[in-house]
Design a protein around this motif. Sequence first.
Motif, PDB file in Angstrom:
ATOM      1  N   GLU A   6       0.786  -1.234   0.000  1.00  0.00           N
ATOM      2  CA  GLU A   6       0.000   0.000   0.000  1.00  0.00           C
ATOM      3  C   GLU A   6       0.817   1.281   0.000  1.00  0.00           C
ATOM      4  O   GLU A   6       0.443   2.249  -0.676  1.00  0.00           O
ATOM      5  CB  GLU A   6      -0.962   0.008   1.198  1.00  0.00           C
ATOM      6  CG  GLU A   6      -1.929   1.189   1.158  1.00  0.00           C
ATOM      7  CD  GLU A   6      -2.884   1.205   2.333  1.00  0.00           C
ATOM      8  OE1 GLU A   6      -3.862   1.977   2.283  1.00  0.00           O
ATOM      9  OE2 GLU A   6      -2.661   0.461   3.308  1.00  0.00           O
ATOM     10  N   PRO A   7       1.928   1.384   0.738  1.00  0.00           N
ATOM     11  CA  PRO A   7       2.638   2.673   0.789  1.00  0.00           C
ATOM     12  C   PRO A   7       3.077   3.151  -0.595  1.00  0.00           C
ATOM     13  O   PRO A   7       3.524   2.360  -1.430  1.00  0.00           O
ATOM     14  CB  PRO A   7       3.855   2.367   1.681  1.00  0.00           C
ATOM     15  CG  PRO A   7       3.418   1.225   2.531  1.00  0.00           C
ATOM     16  CD  PRO A   7       2.532   0.398   1.655  1.00  0.00           C
ATOM     17  N   THR A   8       2.943   4.454  -0.805  1.00  0.00           N
ATOM     18  CA  THR A   8       3.313   5.049  -2.094  1.00  0.00           C
ATOM     19  C   THR A   8       4.422   6.086  -1.965  1.00  0.00           C
ATOM     20  O   THR A   8       4.887   6.606  -2.973  1.00  0.00           O
ATOM     21  CB  THR A   8       2.084   5.724  -2.731  1.00  0.00           C
ATOM     22  OG1 THR A   8       1.587   6.727  -1.833  1.00  0.00           O
ATOM     23  CG2 THR A   8       0.985   4.701  -2.992  1.00  0.00           C
ATOM     24  N   MET A   9       4.808   6.416  -0.740  1.00  0.00           N
ATOM     25  CA  MET A   9       5.905   7.348  -0.498  1.00  0.00           C
ATOM     26  C   MET A   9       6.791   6.798   0.611  1.00  0.00           C
ATOM     27  O   MET A   9       6.324   6.046   1.474  1.00  0.00           O
ATOM     28  CB  MET A   9       5.379   8.726  -0.086  1.00  0.00           C
ATOM     29  CG  MET A   9       4.665   9.488  -1.180  1.00  0.00           C
ATOM     30  SD  MET A   9       4.086  11.110  -0.599  1.00  0.00           S
ATOM     31  CE  MET A   9       2.511  10.671   0.136  1.00  0.00           C
ATOM     32  N   LEU A  10       8.062   7.174   0.582  1.00  0.00           N
ATOM     33  CA  LEU A  10       9.010   6.759   1.615  1.00  0.00           C
ATOM     34  C   LEU A  10       9.662   8.006   2.191  1.00  0.00           C
ATOM     35  O   LEU A  10      10.221   8.830   1.450  1.00  0.00           O
ATOM     36  CB  LEU A  10      10.072   5.822   1.026  1.00  0.00           C
ATOM     37  CG  LEU A  10      11.151   5.324   1.991  1.00  0.00           C
ATOM     38  CD1 LEU A  10      10.551   4.588   3.176  1.00  0.00           C
ATOM     39  CD2 LEU A  10      12.145   4.423   1.255  1.00  0.00           C
ATOM     40  N   VAL A  11       9.593   8.143   3.517  1.00  0.00           N
ATOM     41  CA  VAL A  11      10.115   9.329   4.192  1.00  0.00           C
ATOM     42  C   VAL A  11      10.913   8.882   5.412  1.00  0.00           C
ATOM     43  O   VAL A  11      10.401   8.151   6.257  1.00  0.00           O
ATOM     44  CB  VAL A  11       8.979  10.272   4.635  1.00  0.00           C
ATOM     45  CG1 VAL A  11       9.550  11.595   5.122  1.00  0.00           C
ATOM     46  CG2 VAL A  11       7.976  10.499   3.512  1.00  0.00           C
ATOM     47  N   ILE A  12      12.169   9.339   5.498  1.00  0.00           N
ATOM     48  CA  ILE A  12      13.012   9.042   6.667  1.00  0.00           C
ATOM     49  C   ILE A  12      13.644  10.356   7.123  1.00  0.00           C
ATOM     50  O   ILE A  12      14.805  10.653   6.823  1.00  0.00           O
ATOM     51  CB  ILE A  12      14.089   7.988   6.347  1.00  0.00           C
ATOM     52  CG1 ILE A  12      13.457   6.747   5.723  1.00  0.00           C
ATOM     53  CG2 ILE A  12      14.849   7.597   7.615  1.00  0.00           C
ATOM     54  CD1 ILE A  12      14.447   5.643   5.407  1.00  0.00           C
ATOM     55  N   PRO A  13      12.894  11.180   7.853  1.00  0.00           N
ATOM     56  CA  PRO A  13      13.420  12.502   8.229  1.00  0.00           C
ATOM     57  C   PRO A  13      14.602  12.442   9.184  1.00  0.00           C
ATOM     58  O   PRO A  13      15.401  13.377   9.230  1.00  0.00           O
ATOM     59  CB  PRO A  13      12.213  13.196   8.862  1.00  0.00           C
ATOM     60  CG  PRO A  13      11.288  12.092   9.264  1.00  0.00           C
ATOM     61  CD  PRO A  13      11.505  10.988   8.286  1.00  0.00           C
ATOM     62  N   GLU A  14      14.733  11.366   9.981  1.00  0.00           N
ATOM     63  CA  GLU A  14      15.835  11.265  10.934  1.00  0.00           C
ATOM     64  C   GLU A  14      17.158  10.900  10.273  1.00  0.00           C
ATOM     65  O   GLU A  14      18.190  10.888  10.948  1.00  0.00           O
ATOM     66  CB  GLU A  14      15.498  10.245  12.019  1.00  0.00           C
ATOM     67  CG  GLU A  14      14.444  10.720  12.994  1.00  0.00           C
ATOM     68  CD  GLU A  14      14.166   9.714  14.094  1.00  0.00           C
ATOM     69  OE1 GLU A  14      14.094  10.111  15.263  1.00  0.00           O
ATOM     70  OE2 GLU A  14      14.041   8.513  13.782  1.00  0.00           O
ATOM     71  N   ALA A  15      17.160  10.638   8.970  1.00  0.00           N
ATOM     72  CA  ALA A  15      18.414  10.308   8.286  1.00  0.00           C
ATOM     73  C   ALA A  15      19.413  11.457   8.383  1.00  0.00           C
ATOM     74  O   ALA A  15      20.626  11.229   8.450  1.00  0.00           O
ATOM     75  CB  ALA A  15      18.138   9.967   6.823  1.00  0.00           C
ATOM     76  N   VAL A  16      18.909  12.697   8.430  1.00  0.00           N
ATOM     77  CA  VAL A  16      19.807  13.852   8.488  1.00  0.00           C
ATOM     78  C   VAL A  16      20.469  13.983   9.852  1.00  0.00           C
ATOM     79  O   VAL A  16      21.394  14.789  10.019  1.00  0.00           O
ATOM     80  CB  VAL A  16      19.057  15.152   8.142  1.00  0.00           C
ATOM     81  CG1 VAL A  16      18.574  15.125   6.702  1.00  0.00           C
ATOM     82  CG2 VAL A  16      17.887  15.378   9.095  1.00  0.00           C
ATOM     83  N   ASN A  17      20.011  13.215  10.857  1.00  0.00           N
ATOM     84  CA  ASN A  17      20.639  13.250  12.174  1.00  0.00           C
ATOM     85  C   ASN A  17      21.878  12.365  12.243  1.00  0.00           C
ATOM     86  O   ASN A  17      22.605  12.408  13.238  1.00  0.00           O
ATOM     87  CB  ASN A  17      19.637  12.804  13.246  1.00  0.00           C
ATOM     88  CG  ASN A  17      18.451  13.755  13.354  1.00  0.00           C
ATOM     89  OD1 ASN A  17      18.567  14.936  13.026  1.00  0.00           O
ATOM     90  ND2 ASN A  17      17.321  13.244  13.790  1.00  0.00           N
ATOM     91  N   LEU A  18      22.111  11.557  11.201  1.00  0.00           N
ATOM     92  CA  LEU A  18      23.309  10.723  11.139  1.00  0.00           C
ATOM     93  C   LEU A  18      24.477  11.559  10.650  1.00  0.00           C
ATOM     94  O   LEU A  18      24.362  12.757  10.399  1.00  0.00           O
ATOM     95  CB  LEU A  18      23.068   9.544  10.197  1.00  0.00           C
ATOM     96  CG  LEU A  18      21.885   8.618  10.516  1.00  0.00           C
ATOM     97  CD1 LEU A  18      21.681   7.627   9.370  1.00  0.00           C
ATOM     98  CD2 LEU A  18      22.120   7.891  11.825  1.00  0.00           C
ATOM     99  N   SER A  19      25.619  10.921  10.497  1.00  0.00           N
ATOM    100  CA  SER A  19      26.758  11.580   9.866  1.00  0.00           C
ATOM    101  C   SER A  19      26.473  11.764   8.382  1.00  0.00           C
ATOM    102  O   SER A  19      25.503  11.202   7.845  1.00  0.00           O
ATOM    103  CB  SER A  19      28.022  10.739  10.049  1.00  0.00           C
ATOM    104  OG  SER A  19      27.896   9.502   9.356  1.00  0.00           O
ATOM    105  N   SER A  20      27.311  12.520   7.716  1.00  0.00           N
ATOM    106  CA  SER A  20      27.129  12.742   6.284  1.00  0.00           C
ATOM    107  C   SER A  20      27.141  11.421   5.518  1.00  0.00           C
ATOM    108  O   SER A  20      26.304  11.184   4.641  1.00  0.00           O
ATOM    109  CB  SER A  20      28.230  13.673   5.744  1.00  0.00           C
ATOM    110  OG  SER A  20      28.123  13.819   4.344  1.00  0.00           O
ATOM    111  N   ASP A  21      28.075  10.544   5.861  1.00  0.00           N
ATOM    112  CA  ASP A  21      28.149   9.246   5.182  1.00  0.00           C
ATOM    113  C   ASP A  21      26.926   8.395   5.492  1.00  0.00           C
ATOM    114  O   ASP A  21      26.409   7.686   4.619  1.00  0.00           O
ATOM    115  CB  ASP A  21      29.425   8.499   5.597  1.00  0.00           C
ATOM    116  CG  ASP A  21      30.678   9.137   5.039  1.00  0.00           C
ATOM    117  OD1 ASP A  21      30.566   9.896   4.050  1.00  0.00           O
ATOM    118  OD2 ASP A  21      31.770   8.897   5.579  1.00  0.00           O
ATOM    119  N   GLY A  22      26.469   8.436   6.745  1.00  0.00           N
ATOM    120  CA  GLY A  22      25.282   7.667   7.102  1.00  0.00           C
ATOM    121  C   GLY A  22      24.050   8.149   6.378  1.00  0.00           C
ATOM    122  O   GLY A  22      23.237   7.351   5.893  1.00  0.00           O
TER     123      GLY A  22
END
Length: 501
Positions: free
Chosen positions: A146-162
């Motif tokens: 069912e999902p049509t979008m993927l959102v991971i807002p906490e990704a920016v809290n990792l390091s640049s490489d992460g």
Amino acid sequence: MLMSIMKTPGVYVVEKNAFPSSVVEVATAVPAFVGFTEKAENGNKSLLDKPWRIASMAEYHAYFGGAPAPAFTLSASEDGQKADLVSAYGRFNVTRETTFSLYYNMLLFFANGGGPCYVVSVGDYTSDPAADAFLGGINQLLREQEPTMLVIPEAVNLSSDGCKTVQEAMLKHCGYEMRSRFAIVDVFEGNKERTDPAGDVVNDFREYIGSNFLDFGAAYYPWLNTTLVQDGDLDYRSLSDIGPLKDLLKQEAEKSAIVGFSELVDGLEATKDDELTAEAKQVITTNHKILYQVSPIYRDILKEIRFKLNTLPPSAAMAGVFTLVDNSKGVWKAPANVSIAAVNSPCCTVSHAQQEDLNVPISGKAINAIRSFVGEGIKVWGARTLDGNSLDWRYINVRRTIIMIEESIKNAARAYVFDPNTANTWVSVRSMVSNFLTSVWKRGGLAGSTPDDAFSVHIGLGETMTPEDILEGIMRVTVLVAVVRPAEFIEITFQQQMQKS
């Protein structure tokens, strides 16, 4: 009863379908969020690493808990270091110790028109945030249709490489593994100006995002100063160690003529709510209100804490905007020129001239701007995918409309699997697809003054199939559609004419 088995004289009734099967339009605005939550449980059942459908913040609270307790450190600023606070008692920095922010992003999503969505909890607030946790959550979504979008807002809290690893995985998941989803990604450190001495955050994003599956994603800049956290949500216990605060307030009390100020500061304790009685909580509330009234430095510290908690990337807000536009106007309407709610301002100001490189860069990796307009508020001012050089997939609404059409027709076509690969079946399939596309055209999803101008459906031997295809059991259907594109640039020409009277 079939005509071929008639053996007894009599009257037989045979019913035949007069209409072809219909195509049911799939949902287009069901985002999936991956991140860390306070808990993940449905009664006695764990929801850790399990996609779970919710439709409101009340359901989020029931299954995933609340916000993380604010945990900040107050420290003196070193010489030459930029300070968050400058006072008569010194220069200080307010540093955030934890980076869990999914709860606030969910508030932003629902504030901007969000509806049903999926949440994948990959850990609680005692976990160590790492890229592998998010990658595991993405993999869990492979089982959900069912999902049509993927959102991971906490990704920016990792390091640049992460962050790079997670966002590349998001695009791969949407554009390669599923091909039925659209990723909304954030610019790493997008709260900084492009002229920051540390480097241009937009150019850095374009370099690390790669070049694969760019038409299945979009990015927005800058981050947002939201209004989600209010003064009443914070007190002196938002600092994990109130010792430096008490020292600072003691200095202020010594220069103040307010009676009882110093004694009040001496009695401050950082006990958490779950360890307090109702009376003790009331004392803390009273102390907080008094300090807020008499101490400017205390107000400034809480203001800085609130500012840092309210600074969020825009992906969750955009998921809400996508949902709002889809439900009110259709997936074929570009999710742009729409106001963003629960936001004071963008973290950085983007001018008309500065947006040129964001929207039409040489690399083609367009970044959609969020801008503030006088008298109009804060608006989304861009509608491009990351694949801005592609004439096919330049616009977000084009890619998402095609996803909707493909998934809807694919699901409906399953009814004809194993049916005879003959002209009767071909006519039924053509009618089914044509009826569906006609309904999309009538609602404004396809361009053209007539249905024939908007789409065409081709199927049949000698048209889309060869005799070898028939022998191998292959039915080929070709669908041509003219998807509406946004009027991104409007040119109005003026010139003078001779006086006529």
